[in-house]
Design an enzyme around this catalytic site. Structure first.
Site, short mmCIF file in Angstrom:
data_model
loop_
_atom_site.label_atom_id
_atom_site.label_comp_id
_atom_site.label_asym_id
_atom_site.label_seq_id
_atom_site.Cartn_x
_atom_site.Cartn_y
_atom_site.Cartn_z
N VAL A 1 -6.73 -3.29 -1.36
CA VAL A 1 -6.05 -4.30 -0.54
C VAL A 1 -4.98 -4.99 -1.39
O VAL A 1 -5.25 -5.42 -2.51
CB VAL A 1 -7.03 -5.37 -0.01
CG1 VAL A 1 -6.30 -6.39 0.86
CG2 VAL A 1 -8.17 -4.74 0.76
N LYS B 1 -7.52 -2.74 5.77
CA LYS B 1 -7.50 -3.79 4.73
C LYS B 1 -8.12 -5.09 5.25
O LYS B 1 -8.87 -5.75 4.52
CB LYS B 1 -6.06 -4.01 4.24
CG LYS B 1 -5.55 -2.80 3.44
CD LYS B 1 -4.06 -2.88 3.21
CE LYS B 1 -3.55 -1.74 2.34
NZ LYS B 1 -2.08 -1.63 2.35
N GLY C 1 -2.29 -3.84 -2.89
CA GLY C 1 -1.68 -3.12 -4.03
C GLY C 1 -2.04 -3.78 -5.34
O GLY C 1 -3.21 -3.84 -5.73
N VAL D 1 -0.22 7.37 -6.97
CA VAL D 1 -1.08 6.38 -7.65
C VAL D 1 -1.76 7.01 -8.87
O VAL D 1 -1.81 6.41 -9.95
CB VAL D 1 -2.12 5.77 -6.68
CG1 VAL D 1 -2.99 4.76 -7.39
CG2 VAL D 1 -1.42 5.11 -5.49
N1 HSE Z 1 0.97 2.44 2.54
C1 HSE Z 1 0.41 1.27 1.98
C2 HSE Z 1 1.38 0.11 2.20
C3 HSE Z 1 0.18 1.50 0.51
O1 HSE Z 1 2.54 0.37 2.57
O2 HSE Z 1 1.00 -1.04 2.06
C4 HSE Z 1 -0.60 0.42 -0.18
O3 HSE Z 1 -1.88 0.27 0.36
#
Ligand code: HSE
Length: 403
Positions: free
Chosen positions: A127, A200, A129, A12
């Site tokens: 939350v 989340k 992405g 990221v």
């Molecule tokens: N590992 C998390 C997913 C990354 O697969 O959603 C994003 O929060």
């Protein structure tokens, strides 16, 4: 010119620096000022990176540099990231993060420090992405009383389930692919066991219902154990198996939150949310139902949300944005096992035992099933009731059904 620092240079972090550079003209336009990355805090030198000249290893340089007004924390976890975030906020710097673990566990405290220091702590990327969801909940849907929020909140597990459903890929192969694509957490058990989705849904519930929920109070079940046999039975019923996080009001002043695999109808809003995509459904008393859809993980979608927060922080260097929720309250979160829902069940048992314990159920078949295997859908009941009814059967799987 606004100078920022990026803590962490993994998937990221490198995405954030790339997007900041590539889109610097439109970012400057949107922020009404140029924004420049002055430091990248990383453990190694990243000698091959075009941004190697920005890499430093000493956090105190950032903490003590008055020119740094905004810090991006993409280290992850709740130890070093917690310490650095707190110190940045205490130094009056705004912090932008994608760190759901930190926001879900210490968000209330960090937001209180931000408030005291007239700084911002923003976490759109924590939350969904790249999906805009934090800002829509806190701003665009602010006129609503929200009574329920649920969705596909983890890209890795949705990718794995989609591969299993669409291609019959094994769980292990699909997980490896998700890791190669940069979707999974450093420790992918956080994805597979539903812990990431739990963090989340806690953040979403904190915002929607206005009070902190401890992730430990949220019953969490991941996708370990979802079998291709269950995928086949679900298909014959006209359903798909999806891992959902869900939080809803369950009476005066109480909410229930949980994470679990569910069978959802092929015609439902979330059923075509496939691969790494996430989908979040919100029920508000004015808007009715709204759904948010997009890439839930990955370098650039997550960077998109982080950089949007950097722009927002740049526009609010003087006027702090209101964001926060109340402290936890004993008894506020009620047990998800008390929710009344229909269940999909696969057992090894006799027809008589099923009839005696569960009454009328709807049986479902699949090609090649062993003779002593039965799969069926129950009437709506609590998990406790189901558990007691299945006590004398060999239970192979059981999942909630969200109609
Ligand atoms: N590992 C998390 C997913 C990354 O697969 O959603 C994003 O929060």
């Amino acid at each position: 010119m606004i100078k920022i620092a990026v803590l962490g240079f993994g998937t990221v972090g490198s995405g954030v620096v790339e997007v900041m550079h590539e889109n610097r003209v439109s970012i400057a336009h949107n922020a009404a000022d140029e924004i420049e990355v002055k430091y990248i805090l990383a453990r190694s030198s990243h000698a091959d990176s075009p941004y190697a000249h920005l890499v430093i290893h000493d956090f105190s340089l950032i903490e003590q540099d008055p020119e740094i007004r905004i810090v991006v924390e993409v280290i992850g976890g709740a130890t070093v990231a917690y310490d650095y975030t707190k110190r940045c906020l205490l130094a009056g710097k705004s912090v932008v993060t994608a760190n759901k673990e930190l926001v879900a566990t210490h968000g209330q405290e960090l937001l209180a420090i931000a408030k005291e220091k007239n700084a911002n702590y923003l976490f759109e990327a924590s939350v969904g992405g790249g999906i805009p969801i934090i800002r829509p909940i806190t701003q665009c849907l602010a006129a609503n009383e929200i009574d329920e929020i649920y969705g596909i909140l983890n890209g890795t597990t949705n990718y794995i389930l989609t591969e299993m459903i669409q291609c019959g890929t094994s769980f292990d192969t699909a997980l490896r692919q998700a890791q190669e694509k940069g979707y999974a957490e450093l420790d992918p058990t956080a994805d597979i066991d539903g812990i990431d989705a739990c963090r989340k849904i806690c953040i979403l519930a904190d915002l929607c219902f206005g009070r902190h929920i401890d992730p430990h109070d949220v019953k969490t079940r991941g996708i370990r154990g979802v079998d291709l046999a269950d995928v086949a039975y679900a298909r014959s019923l006209g359903y798909k198996i999806k891992l959902l996080g869900r939080a809803l009001r369950t009476g005066d002043g109480h909410i229930t939150a949980y994470v679990a695999p569910h069978l959802i109808k092929n015609s439902s809003l979330l059923s075509n949310v496939d691969g790494v995509m996430n989908g979040i459904v919100v029920h508000g008393n004015a808007i009715g139902e709204a759904m948010f859809y997009g890439a839930g993980a990955g370098k650039r979608p997550t960077a998109s949300a982080v950089v949007a927060d950097v722009i927002d922080a740049a526009k609010h260097l003087k006027a702090r944005k209101f964001l926060g929720w109340d402290e936890p309250m004993p008894g506020y979160v009620t047990d998800a096992d008390d929710l009344v829902m229909p269940w999909y069940v696969r057992v090894r048992a006799s027809l008589t035992a099923i009839g005696t314990e569960l009454g009328n159920v709807r049986f479902v078949t699949r090609r090649g099933a062993p003779l002593d295997e039965y799969a069926f859908v129950t009437a709506p009941m609590t998990h406790r009731h189901l558990h007691d009814s299945l006590a004398n059967m060999e239970v192979l799987s059981h999942y909630r059904i969200l109609d």
